[in-house]
Design an enzyme around this catalytic site. Structure first.
Site, short mmCIF file in Angstrom:
data_model
loop_
_atom_site.label_atom_id
_atom_site.label_comp_id
_atom_site.label_asym_id
_atom_site.label_seq_id
_atom_site.Cartn_x
_atom_site.Cartn_y
_atom_site.Cartn_z
N ASP A 6 21.43 15.95 15.16
CA ASP A 6 22.81 16.20 14.75
C ASP A 6 22.77 17.08 13.50
O ASP A 6 22.44 16.61 12.41
CB ASP A 6 23.51 14.87 14.47
CG ASP A 6 24.91 15.04 13.88
OD1 ASP A 6 25.48 16.14 13.99
OD2 ASP A 6 25.42 14.05 13.30
N GLY A 8 24.78 18.99 10.87
CA GLY A 8 26.09 19.17 10.27
C GLY A 8 26.13 20.43 9.43
O GLY A 8 25.22 21.25 9.44
N ASP A 102 29.81 17.80 17.74
CA ASP A 102 29.67 16.50 17.08
C ASP A 102 30.84 15.58 17.42
O ASP A 102 30.66 14.39 17.70
CB ASP A 102 29.52 16.67 15.57
CG ASP A 102 30.64 17.48 14.93
OD1 ASP A 102 31.40 18.17 15.65
OD2 ASP A 102 30.77 17.43 13.69
N ASP A 122 35.66 10.51 11.28
CA ASP A 122 34.37 11.06 10.87
C ASP A 122 34.51 11.63 9.46
O ASP A 122 35.23 12.61 9.23
CB ASP A 122 33.93 12.15 11.85
CG ASP A 122 32.46 12.53 11.67
OD1 ASP A 122 31.93 12.36 10.55
OD2 ASP A 122 31.84 13.00 12.64
N THR A 125 31.72 16.64 5.77
CA THR A 125 32.22 17.79 5.03
C THR A 125 33.69 18.00 5.36
O THR A 125 34.51 18.29 4.49
CB THR A 125 31.42 19.05 5.39
OG1 THR A 125 30.04 18.82 5.10
CG2 THR A 125 31.91 20.25 4.61
#
Length: 246
Positions: A6, A8, A102, A122, A125
């Site tokens: 994952d 990000g 995601d 979630d 950021t």
């Protein structure tokens, strides 16, 4: 064994998964360069059978990840993209493929966790809230800046605020740093609670809430309702997608 990745905007999270086996790796920032980071975290890792990737970090960063894998291993690479429908989730985005991978993986994982209506919060950021009906319909969601992004904007767009990492627990803040920390925390919590109220009005008062992302542990205790904290939600979704994909 599948390697789940994952990526990000600022960090990379990963896990190794096989039937009845799960090993979560330590997440790491990838700002210093993807190759350098992977040399550190995967230097002693045996080649997995397949690497399943969700990346929202842009084509250049994703390409460097794929190049590193191809150079070090002969593993198959599957880069996840959102689809119109998969594993009981129907994607009602106007352009289904434009949904972040995601968010898509998190929806897949949430559907496996519960057949009730659910909202995925979630806290990364970006702070995203996604609504999933009891029929598995992704009805849409909202996107707003995460706490770090809000705090960075104060540093960038003001002259008098030079520190934002103060005590976030007290709204009667007596320093600028405490005020910025508390304000951004309360702002995030308030936005989440307002949006959850609207989602429950439409879906059901019994709608569950799953909180994930880097700021989940900081935000979840301040919410005015119960929520499940699932730090590896995106990775769990990638594992399910890996099992489904040939």
């Amino acid at each position: 064994m599948n390697l789940l990745v994952d990526v990000g905007n600022h960090r990379i999270k990963w896990a190794l998964a096989a039937p009845n086996k799960w090993r979560a790796g330590e997440s790491a920032p990838h700002g210093e360069g993807m190759s350098t980071v992977l040399d550190k975290i995967w230097h002693d890792l045996a080649a997995p059978d397949r690497v399943v990737i969700s990346s929202v970090a842009g084509k250049e960063t994703t390409g460097r990840l794929q190049q590193w894998i191809a150079h070090h291993w002969s593993s198959r690479i599957h880069t996840v993209r959102a689809q119109a429908e998969l594993l009981g989730v129907k994607n009602y985005y106007t352009n289904p493929a434009s949904l972040g991978s995601d968010r898509w993986a998190a929806l897949i994982a949430a559907r496996a966790m519960t057949q009730d209506p659910v909202c995925i919060v979630d806290c990364g950021t970006a702070l995203t809230l996604d609504a999933l009906s009891a029929r598995g319909e992704f009805l849409g969601g909202v996107i707003l800046p995460g706490m770090a992004a809000m705090r960075a904007s104060l540093l960038t767009h003001t002259q008098g605020i030079r520190e934002t990492l103060g005590n976030a627990a007290d709204c009667f803040a007596r320093s600028t740093a405490d005020g910025a920390a508390a304000g951004t925390l309360c702002g995030s919590v308030g936005a989440i609670e307002r949006i959850i109220k609207e989602y429950r009005r439409v879906l059901s008062n019994a709608m569950q809430v799953i909180v994930t992302g880097g700021d989940a542990a900081e935000l979840a205790p301040h919410l005015g309702f119960s929520a499940v904290v699932a730090p590896d939600l995106v990775l769990k979704g990638l594992a399910l997608i890996a099992e489904q994909s040939p």
